[in-house]
Design a protein around this motif. Sequence first.
Motif, PDB file in Angstrom:
ATOM      1  N   TYR A  98       2.574   1.705  -3.337  1.00 31.73           N
ATOM      2  CA  TYR A  98       1.631   2.246  -4.314  1.00 31.73           C
ATOM      3  C   TYR A  98       1.497   3.768  -4.152  1.00 31.73           C
ATOM      4  CZ  TYR A  98      -2.816   3.323  -6.585  1.00 31.73           C
ATOM      5  OH  TYR A  98      -3.793   3.897  -7.370  1.00 31.73           O
ATOM      6  N   LYS A  99       1.366   4.220  -2.911  1.00 36.87           N
ATOM      7  CA  LYS A  99       1.269   5.665  -2.660  1.00 36.87           C
ATOM      8  C   LYS A  99       2.516   6.392  -3.151  1.00 36.87           C
ATOM      9  CE  LYS A  99      -1.726   5.328   1.422  1.00 36.87           C
ATOM     10  NZ  LYS A  99      -1.773   5.471   2.898  1.00 36.87           N
ATOM     11  N   ASP A 100       3.671   5.802  -2.869  1.00 39.89           N
ATOM     12  CA  ASP A 100       4.935   6.399  -3.307  1.00 39.89           C
ATOM     13  C   ASP A 100       5.018   6.469  -4.833  1.00 39.89           C
ATOM     14  OD1 ASP A 100       5.768   6.715  -0.712  1.00 39.89           O
ATOM     15  OD2 ASP A 100       7.018   4.913  -0.675  1.00 39.89           O
ATOM     16  N   LYS A 158      -9.207  -2.130  -3.700  1.00 39.53           N
ATOM     17  CA  LYS A 158      -9.611  -1.412  -2.486  1.00 39.53           C
ATOM     18  C   LYS A 158     -11.118  -1.512  -2.213  1.00 39.53           C
ATOM     19  CE  LYS A 158      -5.926   2.076  -2.642  1.00 39.53           C
ATOM     20  NZ  LYS A 158      -5.623   3.504  -2.913  1.00 39.53           N
ATOM     21  N   TYR A 163       0.842  -1.202   0.000  1.00 49.44           N
ATOM     22  CA  TYR A 163       0.000   0.000   0.000  1.00 49.44           C
ATOM     23  C   TYR A 163       0.877   1.252   0.000  1.00 49.44           C
ATOM     24  CZ  TYR A 163      -3.554  -3.383   1.633  1.00 49.44           C
ATOM     25  OH  TYR A 163      -4.382  -4.465   1.774  1.00 49.44           O
ATOM     26  N   ASP A 164       1.914   1.226   0.820  1.00 50.62           N
ATOM     27  CA  ASP A 164       2.844   2.366   0.893  1.00 50.62           C
ATOM     28  C   ASP A 164       3.607   2.523  -0.424  1.00 50.62           C
ATOM     29  OD1 ASP A 164       2.053   2.799   3.496  1.00 50.62           O
ATOM     30  OD2 ASP A 164       3.775   1.768   4.391  1.00 50.62           O
TER      31      ASP A 164
END
Length: 207
Positions: A96-98, A147, A93-94
């Motif tokens: 993907y955000k990055d 999601k 998840y992190d």
Amino acid sequence: MIGIVTVVFSSSVISTLLTLAGGYFIVNKKAADYTNELAKKKKIAEIYYEERAKVLQELYVLLVNRPSDIVNLLEFLKDSAMKGVHSNPQVYYDLYKDLIVNEDKFRKTLLKSSLYLKDEDYMTIKDSRTFWGPSVSLIVDLFSLYKKVPNVNTDTSFHTAEFQEFSSKALKVYEIDKVIEKYKKATVDIEEIADIIKKTIASNEIL
């Protein structure tokens, strides 16, 4: 008794002396102007090299990790679509955000880099970004479906309609297996781009 000697110069001698003196000051002024101009050019070059290094180093960092991040996220989505349960999904998840944040940085930094790269080198890097672009779009599409899955990353989610849609899109519609294979092979191209950036940073050339 010491006599006082008075020297009287003719007007022509005085004129000659003044001309010589004027010439001396002109030469000195030109030399000073040249020195100042040289110092200015040196300062401009230093600023150019510093800014070039800053922009290209940022571009390098964004580029060098991008392929592995993309492949890792595709692998995660494939595994999830095949009913895989991950012990620590937050890592992805992190990641993907990055990726989303870095894509915007990449676009802006690539544009800045055009000021410091030769046209053919810039196009090589731009073409690479274009090539990898669809994989990022695919990740965004699949993550939006992922999601929506209730109780995602648990056994109970596999029977939901949302999971079925996500899994079907990933495995059948987008054929994520083939996508992963395609981009795994392309990761070697990044070495060529990294070499371009390193050589440009080390160069004394100003475009």
